[in-house]
Design a protein around this motif. Structure first.
Motif, mmCIF file in Angstrom:
data_model
loop_
_atom_site.group_PDB
_atom_site.id
_atom_site.type_symbol
_atom_site.label_atom_id
_atom_site.label_comp_id
_atom_site.label_asym_id
_atom_site.label_seq_id
_atom_site.Cartn_x
_atom_site.Cartn_y
_atom_site.Cartn_z
ATOM 1 N N LEU A 1 14.617 14.217 17.842
ATOM 2 C CA LEU A 1 14.871 13.658 16.679
ATOM 3 C C LEU A 1 14.933 13.499 15.528
ATOM 4 O O LEU A 1 14.240 13.926 15.245
ATOM 5 C CB LEU A 1 14.816 12.055 16.731
ATOM 6 N N ALA A 2 16.154 13.703 14.361
ATOM 7 C CA ALA A 2 15.949 14.033 12.893
ATOM 8 C C ALA A 2 16.194 11.707 12.213
ATOM 9 O O ALA A 2 17.821 11.377 12.426
ATOM 10 C CB ALA A 2 17.431 14.697 12.355
ATOM 11 N N ILE A 3 15.299 11.800 11.040
ATOM 12 C CA ILE A 3 15.841 10.665 10.453
ATOM 13 C C ILE A 3 15.841 11.243 9.354
ATOM 14 O O ILE A 3 15.354 12.582 8.387
ATOM 15 C CB ILE A 3 14.490 9.517 9.941
ATOM 16 N N LEU A 4 17.450 10.797 8.454
ATOM 17 C CA LEU A 4 17.296 11.922 7.555
ATOM 18 C C LEU A 4 17.703 10.628 6.223
ATOM 19 O O LEU A 4 17.647 8.825 6.471
ATOM 20 C CB LEU A 4 18.948 11.857 7.945
ATOM 21 N N VAL A 5 16.840 10.623 5.154
ATOM 22 C CA VAL A 5 16.474 9.697 3.990
ATOM 23 C C VAL A 5 16.933 11.063 2.941
ATOM 24 O O VAL A 5 15.658 10.920 1.481
ATOM 25 C CB VAL A 5 14.934 9.514 4.095
ATOM 26 N N VAL A 6 18.198 10.958 2.935
ATOM 27 C CA VAL A 6 17.902 12.202 1.566
ATOM 28 C C VAL A 6 19.922 11.493 0.951
ATOM 29 O O VAL A 6 20.331 10.614 1.762
ATOM 30 C CB VAL A 6 18.343 13.756 2.326
ATOM 31 N N ALA A 7 20.280 11.517 -0.359
ATOM 32 C CA ALA A 7 21.750 11.242 -0.537
ATOM 33 C C ALA A 7 22.679 11.893 0.091
ATOM 34 O O ALA A 7 22.601 13.015 1.252
ATOM 35 C CB ALA A 7 21.534 11.987 -2.075
ATOM 36 N N ALA A 8 23.679 11.072 -0.054
ATOM 37 C CA ALA A 8 24.385 10.924 1.630
ATOM 38 C C ALA A 8 25.476 12.410 1.121
ATOM 39 O O ALA A 8 25.984 12.806 3.207
ATOM 40 C CB ALA A 8 25.618 9.840 1.262
ATOM 41 N N LYS A 9 25.454 12.608 0.555
ATOM 42 C CA LYS A 9 26.430 13.798 0.375
ATOM 43 C C LYS A 9 25.483 15.325 1.282
ATOM 44 O O LYS A 9 27.057 15.863 1.183
ATOM 45 C CB LYS A 9 26.337 14.648 -1.301
#
Length: 694
Positions: free
Chosen positions: A68-76
Motif C-alpha cells: 500500500l502506498a499513501i501519497l502526500v505530495v503535490a498532485a503533479k
C-alpha cells in the motif's frame, strides 16, 4: 476495486511522510504509529534521514516491494509515483491524500485519469485523490483527528467529504459511538460510496462484520447500485443511515463547487432512500444520533417510559416523542402504586417517572427493574440523569451500566451534564455505551427511524397492466412527434385516456369534441351536472378554460362557444361532474434515477403546502402505503369531523399501477393526475396530462 492490500496491507509506504505532525505528511505517519500498525512502515522523504523514528528512503526507486502506498505530495508528482510503484514495486493499493485534481482544473482531471489508467492496468485499488484517507482496525491511514474508538461492532462510515467526515467523527466521539472503519473517498475516481457498499454487501459475514453503516453523500453517481447493495445489506440485518447534501438548488451549487458533485432532485433522493430502507438524516448531529440508536437493541414498539429526576427535560422528551408518533403512556394501577412506595414522597410514577433531584442510584435501578419486568406495555426506557454539581454520579451511572447490560428492552441514556459531570460521563462511555445528551434530538432521530420502511421487494406488480398495449401507444405517439418535427410534447386527451386505461386506472366518463351537438348528447347521456374544459392550453384554469356544475344544455352551449374562442383551443372536453376529496398523483423522470412518483392531497395541499410523498418506480404496495401514511394531511384521508375517509386501498392501487406503467414507458418525462376524486368507495381520475419525449 477493493482488495486486501488496501484493507490489510503487510507493508505501507508514505510518500511525503515527514517529522512535522502539523502537516498531512507528518500527521499520517503519527497516526499509523500511534494506531499500532503491525506491518512494515516505510517513508519516502528526499530531505530527511529519519522520520518519527523510522529510517527514510530518499527515492521511491530504493523501496522494496510494498503493498500500500499513501501519497502526500503535490498532485503533479502523483501519476509518476503511481506508475513507478505499481510497475516496479508491486504496489496494488493507493491512497492519494493530495488535492489539485479534477475537483479544481481540467489539467488536474487529466492527472487523475492517468492515475486511474495505471491502477486499472495493474489491478490496483485507488482511494481518492483529495481525501483524508482510510481508517480501520488494521491501519490508521488518515492525517486527521479525532481517531475514534475502533471496535468490530462499531459503525462503518463512508463519506464523500473529508472535512465533513472529521466533523461527523467529532460529533460521534462525544456520544461514545464506536467505529469499525472510516472511508473518505474524496473524488472517488475509482472507488465511490456505491463501490464500498458493494464490497461490504458481497463480502458480508453476519458473525464478524459491523451491522451499522453511516453515509455522507454529495453525489449519487449510480442510484441503482446504491439501491441494490443498501437494500441487500439491510435485508441481511444491517441498518443504514445517510445524509444526502446538495438537494436544494443552492446546496447543489455549493456541492458542485466543493467536489464537482451534481446534486439530484430531492424528491428522487427521498424516493431512493425510502425504497432502499435507508434512514435519511439532515445534519451531523442527527446522523450520529441515529448511529448511536442503531447500536442499541431494536425498538419493538412505540411505548416509552421516561425516567428522570428533572421534570423539565422529561416534559420536553414527552412532547418530542408524541410529535414524532411515539407514545408515553400513562402508568397507573396497583403495580404503579407499589413502585411509588419505594420512592421518596413527592415522586410521580404516572410517566414520566420523576423520582426527584434527591432520588438515589438504588431508586433508579428499582424503577428500571419495574419498567423491564412489571410494566408490560412499556417497550423502551429513556433515562434522563444529570447533576447541578452537588454530587458525583459514578454510582448512578454504574447502576445504569448494569441495567443496560441486563435488560432486554432498549435503554436510552440521556446524560446532559457533559461539563459538570464530564469525568463520570467519560467513564460511562468508556464501558462501551452511548449517550444522548439532548432529549429532543434523540426523539427526532427515533421518529425518523420509525418512519423508515423496510426495503421494498423487487417484484413488479403487473396484474391488470397491459404492457404490450402501453408500448404500442408510446411507439405511436413518439412517431407522431417525429412526424411533427419536435422532440417532446403533451399527449392528446384521448391518448392519455388510452394509457391510463391500459394501466387499469379508473377514469371519469368524458368526451372531447369540436361539435357542440356531440357534447350535448354526451352530457344528456351521462346526466347533468357536467364539467367543461378547454383542450389545447396546458394551464386551463389560468385562461378561464374550466366551467363547473353545468346543469343544462343551454349552459353547456354557452360555455362551448366561449371556450372555443380561447387562444390555442382545439376542442372542448365534457366530463361527468363527481364529488369527493381531491387527490394528486404525479411523476417526473430523473436522469439516472428513473421515474419519481409523487402522491398527496390535491388542490392547495399540493400547490401551496407542497404536502407530497415520493417513491421510486416501480412501487410495491408496502412502499405506497408508507408514502400515503407519511403525508401531513393523512388524517384528512382517514376522515375527520364526521366526514368519511377515502378508499385508501384503491388510492394505493392506482399509485402502484401508475408506477408500473412508468416502468415500461421511460419516454414519459412528466405526468400529473390532478385531481383524482375519492370517497369511501371509489377513486377516479378526473384530469391528467402526460409529457413525452422521443
Amino acid at each position: 476495486m477493493i482488495n486486501q492490500e488496501l484493507l490489510n496491507p503487510q507493508s505501507i509506504v508514505v510518500i511525503g511522510g515527514s517529522n512535522n505532525v502539523h502537516k498531512p505528511g507528518g500527521s499520517i505517519v503519527r497516526n499509523l504509529i500511534s494506531g499500532g500498525y503491525a506491518g512494515e512502515l516505510r517513508i519516502v522523504n528526499p530531505k530527511e534521514e529519519e522520520v518519527q523514528g523510522i529510517k527514510a528512503f530518499h527515492d521511491a526507486k530504493e523501496l522494496p516491494p510494498t503493498e500500500l502506498a499513501i501519497l502526500v505530495v503535490a498532485a503533479k508528482f502523483c501519476p509518476d509515483y503511481v506508475e513507478l510503484l505499481a510497475k516496479e514495486k508491486q504496489t496494488r493499493a493507493f491512497i492519494i491524500i493530495s488535492a489539485g485534481f479534477g475537483e479544481e482544473t481540467k489539467a488536474g482531471a487529466e492527472l487523475e485519469q492517468r492515475i486511474l489508467n495505471t491502477c486499472e492496468q495493474y489491478g490496483a485499488a485507488l482511494i481518492g485523490p483529495n481525501c483524508i484517507g482510510l481508517l480501520n482496525r488494521n491501519h490508521h491511514s488518515v492525517f486527521t483527528l479525532p481517531i475514534p474508538n475502533l471496535h468490530p461492532s462499531g459503525a462503518d462510515f463512508i463519506s464523500g467529504s473529508g472535512a465533513t467526515a472529521v466533523f461527523i467523527l467529532e460529533s460521534a466521539v462525544i456520544k461514545g459511538l464506536r467505529f469499525n472503519s472510516v472511508w473518505s473517498i474524496g473524488n472517488g475516481k475509482q472507488i465511490g460510496i456505491e463501490d464500498v457498499l458493494q464490497y461490504m454487501d458481497e463480502h458480508f459475514n453476519p458473525d464478524t462484520d459491523s451491522k451499522v453503516k453511516l453515509l455522507y453523500i454529495e453525489n449519487i453517481s449510480n442510484p441503482d447500485k446504491l439501491l441494490y447493495h443498501a437494500s441487500n445489506l439491510i435485508k441481511k440485518g444491517c441498518r443504514i443511515a445517510a445524509i444526502k447534501a446538495g438537494s436544494s438548488e443552492s446546496g447543489s451549487r455549493a456541492a458542485s463547487s466543493h467536489t464537482g458533485a451534481i446534486a439530484s432532485s430531492d424528491s428522487a433522493v427521498e424516493a431512493l432512500f425510502r425504497k432502499a430502507g435507508i434512514v435519511r438524516c439532515f445534519s451531523r448531529e442527527e446522523l450520529t444520533t441515529v448511529g448511536c440508536i442503531f447500536t442499541l437493541p431494536p425498538l419493538n414498539g412505540k411505548n416509552f417510559a421516561i425516567v428522570t429526576h428533572a421534570g423539565g427535560p422529561g416534559v420536553m422528551l414527552t412532547d418530542a416523542l408524541s410529535k414524532g408518533g411515539l407514545c408515553v403512556p400513562h402508568i397507573e394501577g396497583p403495580i404503579a402504586d407499589e413502585l411509588k412506595t419505594k420512592l421518596f414522597p413527592g415522586s410521580s410514577v404516572a410517566n414520566p417517572i420523576d423520582f426527584l433531584a434527591t432520588g438515589t442510584a438504588e431508586q433508579l435501578g428499582t424503577i428500571i427493574d419495574y419498567c423491564e419486568q412489571k410494566f408490560d406495555d412499556i417497550d423502551a426506557i429513556a433515562v434522563i440523569y444529570g447533576t447541578p454539581g452537588l454530587t458525583q454520579l459514578y454510582e448512578a451511572y454504574g447502576v445504569l451500566d448494569q441495567k443496560i447490560r441486563e435488560c432486554k428492552k432498549p435503554i436510552f441514556p440521556v446524560l446532559p451534564s457533559l461539563h459538570t459531570a464530564g469525568a463520570e460521563v467519560a467513564e460511562f462511555l468508556a464501558k462501551g455505551h452511548v449517550n444522548f445528551s439532548d432529549e429532543v434530538t434523540l426523539a427526532t432521530a427515533l421518529s425518523q427511524i420509525m418512519r423508515t420502511p423496510q426495503p421494498a421487494p423487487q417484484e413488479l406488480e403487473l396484474y391488470g397492466v397491459d404492457v404490450p398495449r402501453i408500448r404500442d401507444i408510446i411507439y405511436r405517439e413518439t412517431r407522431r412527434l417525429k412526424f411533427e418535427g419536435i422532440t417532446s410534447g403533451y399527449l392528446a386527451p384521448d391518448a392519455v385516456r388510452e394509457l391510463l386505461s391500459c394501466a387499469g386506472i379508473p377514469l371519469v366518463p368524458e368526451m372531447v369534441s369540436t361539435s357542440k351537438e356531440e357534447l350535448t348528447a354526451f352530457a344528456e347521456k351521462v346526466g347533468f351536472p357536467v364539467v367543461a374544459k378547454v383542450v389545447g392550453p396546458v394551464h386551463k384554469s389560468d385562461v378561464g378554460g374550466v366551467a363547473l356544475n353545468i346543469r343544462t344544455a343551454e349552459h353547456l352551449a354557452l360555455e362551448f362557444e366561449r371556450m372555443m374562442q380561447i387562444h390555442d383551443a382545439t376542442g372542448v372536453m365534457v366530463q361527468k361532474m363527481l364529488k369527493g376529496s381531491e387527490l394528486f398523483i404525479g411523476a417526473k423522470y430523473e436522469e439516472r434515477f428513473g421515474h419519481v412518483v409523487l402522491c398527496g392531497l390535491g388542490g392547495i395541499f399540493v400547490e401551496v403546502l407542497k404536502d407530497v410523498s415520493s417513491g421510486l418506480a416501480p412501487l410495491s404496495y408496502a412502499e405506497t402505503y408508507s408514502m400515503i401514511h407519511s403525508l401531513r394531511g393523512y388524517k384528512i384521508l382517514k376522515g375527520t369531523r364526521g366526514q368519511k375517509g377515502i378508499n385508501e386501498e384503491k388510492y394505493a392501487e392506482i399509485i402502484v399501477r401508475l408506477s408500473t406503467l412508468l416502468r415500461f414507458a421511460t419516454e414519459i418525462k412528466e405526468m400529473d393526475i390532478n385531481p383524482l376524486l375519492a370517497d369511501e368507495n371509489n377513486v377516479v381520475a378526473v384530469d391528467a396530462r402526460i409529457l413525452i419525449e422521443r
